[in-house]
Scaffold this motif. Structure first.
Motif, PDB file in Angstrom:
ATOM      1  N   ASP A   6     -20.104  75.584  -1.712  1.00  0.00           N
ATOM      2  CA  ASP A   6     -19.516  74.318  -1.301  1.00  0.00           C
ATOM      3  C   ASP A   6     -18.183  74.591  -0.611  1.00  0.00           C
ATOM      4  O   ASP A   6     -17.240  75.073  -1.248  1.00  0.00           O
ATOM      5  CB  ASP A   6     -19.305  73.427  -2.528  1.00  0.00           C
ATOM      6  N   PRO A   7     -18.071  74.301   0.700  1.00  0.00           N
ATOM      7  CA  PRO A   7     -16.821  74.578   1.411  1.00  0.00           C
ATOM      8  C   PRO A   7     -15.646  73.747   0.890  1.00  0.00           C
ATOM      9  O   PRO A   7     -14.490  74.089   1.128  1.00  0.00           O
ATOM     10  CB  PRO A   7     -17.137  74.222   2.862  1.00  0.00           C
ATOM     11  N   ASN A   8     -15.922  72.677   0.135  1.00  0.00           N
ATOM     12  CA  ASN A   8     -14.870  71.845  -0.431  1.00  0.00           C
ATOM     13  C   ASN A   8     -14.516  72.219  -1.864  1.00  0.00           C
ATOM     14  O   ASN A   8     -13.720  71.520  -2.507  1.00  0.00           O
ATOM     15  CB  ASN A   8     -15.275  70.372  -0.372  1.00  0.00           C
ATOM     16  N   ALA A   9     -15.087  73.304  -2.359  1.00  0.00           N
ATOM     17  CA  ALA A   9     -14.794  73.732  -3.731  1.00  0.00           C
ATOM     18  C   ALA A   9     -13.344  74.177  -3.837  1.00  0.00           C
ATOM     19  O   ALA A   9     -12.799  74.761  -2.902  1.00  0.00           O
ATOM     20  CB  ALA A   9     -15.719  74.878  -4.126  1.00  0.00           C
ATOM     21  N   PRO A  10     -12.720  73.921  -4.976  1.00  0.00           N
ATOM     22  CA  PRO A  10     -11.359  74.421  -5.170  1.00  0.00           C
ATOM     23  C   PRO A  10     -11.371  75.951  -5.266  1.00  0.00           C
ATOM     24  O   PRO A  10     -12.384  76.556  -5.640  1.00  0.00           O
ATOM     25  CB  PRO A  10     -10.934  73.788  -6.497  1.00  0.00           C
ATOM     26  N   ALA A  11     -10.250  76.566  -4.949  1.00  0.00           N
ATOM     27  CA  ALA A  11     -10.133  78.023  -5.019  1.00  0.00           C
ATOM     28  C   ALA A  11     -10.083  78.468  -6.479  1.00  0.00           C
ATOM     29  O   ALA A  11      -9.439  77.821  -7.316  1.00  0.00           O
ATOM     30  CB  ALA A  11      -8.881  78.478  -4.290  1.00  0.00           C
ATOM     31  N   ALA A  12     -10.754  79.566  -6.758  1.00  0.00           N
ATOM     32  CA  ALA A  12     -10.734  80.114  -8.114  1.00  0.00           C
ATOM     33  C   ALA A  12      -9.324  80.563  -8.476  1.00  0.00           C
ATOM     34  O   ALA A  12      -8.590  81.093  -7.644  1.00  0.00           O
ATOM     35  CB  ALA A  12     -11.702  81.280  -8.217  1.00  0.00           C
ATOM     36  N   ASN A  13      -8.953  80.331  -9.741  1.00  0.00           N
ATOM     37  CA  ASN A  13      -7.675  80.804 -10.250  1.00  0.00           C
ATOM     38  C   ASN A  13      -7.853  81.601 -11.539  1.00  0.00           C
ATOM     39  O   ASN A  13      -6.895  81.915 -12.225  1.00  0.00           O
ATOM     40  CB  ASN A  13      -6.687  79.645 -10.454  1.00  0.00           C
ATOM     41  N   SER A  14      -9.119  81.932 -11.861  1.00  0.00           N
ATOM     42  CA  SER A  14      -9.436  82.622 -13.099  1.00  0.00           C
ATOM     43  C   SER A  14     -10.728  83.416 -12.929  1.00  0.00           C
ATOM     44  O   SER A  14     -11.644  82.978 -12.229  1.00  0.00           O
ATOM     45  CB  SER A  14      -9.600  81.576 -14.204  1.00  0.00           C
ATOM     46  N   LEU A  15     -10.782  84.571 -13.571  1.00  0.00           N
ATOM     47  CA  LEU A  15     -11.995  85.390 -13.624  1.00  0.00           C
ATOM     48  C   LEU A  15     -12.141  85.853 -15.067  1.00  0.00           C
ATOM     49  O   LEU A  15     -11.279  86.573 -15.574  1.00  0.00           O
ATOM     50  CB  LEU A  15     -11.894  86.590 -12.680  1.00  0.00           C
TER      51      LEU A  15
END
Length: 155
Positions: A9-18
């Motif tokens: 999804d191009p509108n997904a928020p950026a990951a900040n956790s793995l």
């Protein structure tokens, strides 16, 4: 806590956790699969979750399965590794987690169906029934990978 899954999804928020995680395809002697309906998104899913410090990924799969379904399991193989950076989970608390999960094959050794605070329902399903169940595509992929075979044994 609510959760929303984003895949490709191009509108997904950026990951900040793995976070390392494990799940399990638990299959009983009758060939049925153990699934839980998740409380956070209402979808059917494999038991699984985040690894704790001091445990291995197989131990994580065993612990999460017991906590979420009431069954103690034995790991018998690996279904696959799932690390797609285009798949993230956005939680209500602001965490956006990139998927990093090992999916194991397991068999039940003891226990009984038990709903947890993370689930609303826990059931055994015939493999033919799972195609009609609502679930996120990454869980469906794990189940399809299991059904397609080629799972290496753990010794």
């Amino acid at each position: 806590m609510g959760r929303r899954d984003y895949e490709d999804d191009p509108n997904a928020p950026a990951a900040n956790s793995l976070v390392p995680a494990a799940s399990a395809v638990v299959v009983d002697d009758a060939g049925r699969i153990l699934l839980q309906r998740r409380r956070d998104n209402g979808m059917w899913a494999l038991p699984g979750g985040a690894m704790h410090l001091g445990e291995s990924l197989p131990d994580c799969a065993v612990r999460e399965t017991l906590e979420e379904t009431g069954y103690e399991v034995e790991i018998t193989g690996i279904v696959g590794t799932y690390t797609d950076p285009r798949h993230v989970f956005a939680y209500d608390d602001g965490e956006v987690r990139q998927e990093f999960s090992i999916c194991f094959l397991a068999r039940p050794v003891s226990g009984k169906l038990t709903v947890s605070e993370e689930s609303t329902e826990v059931r055994w399903f015939d493999p033919a029934e799972i195609d009609a169940l609502p679930m996120v595509s990454s869980i469906r992929k794990r189940l399809n990978d299991w059904r397609n075979g080629n799972i290496p044994a753990i010794r």
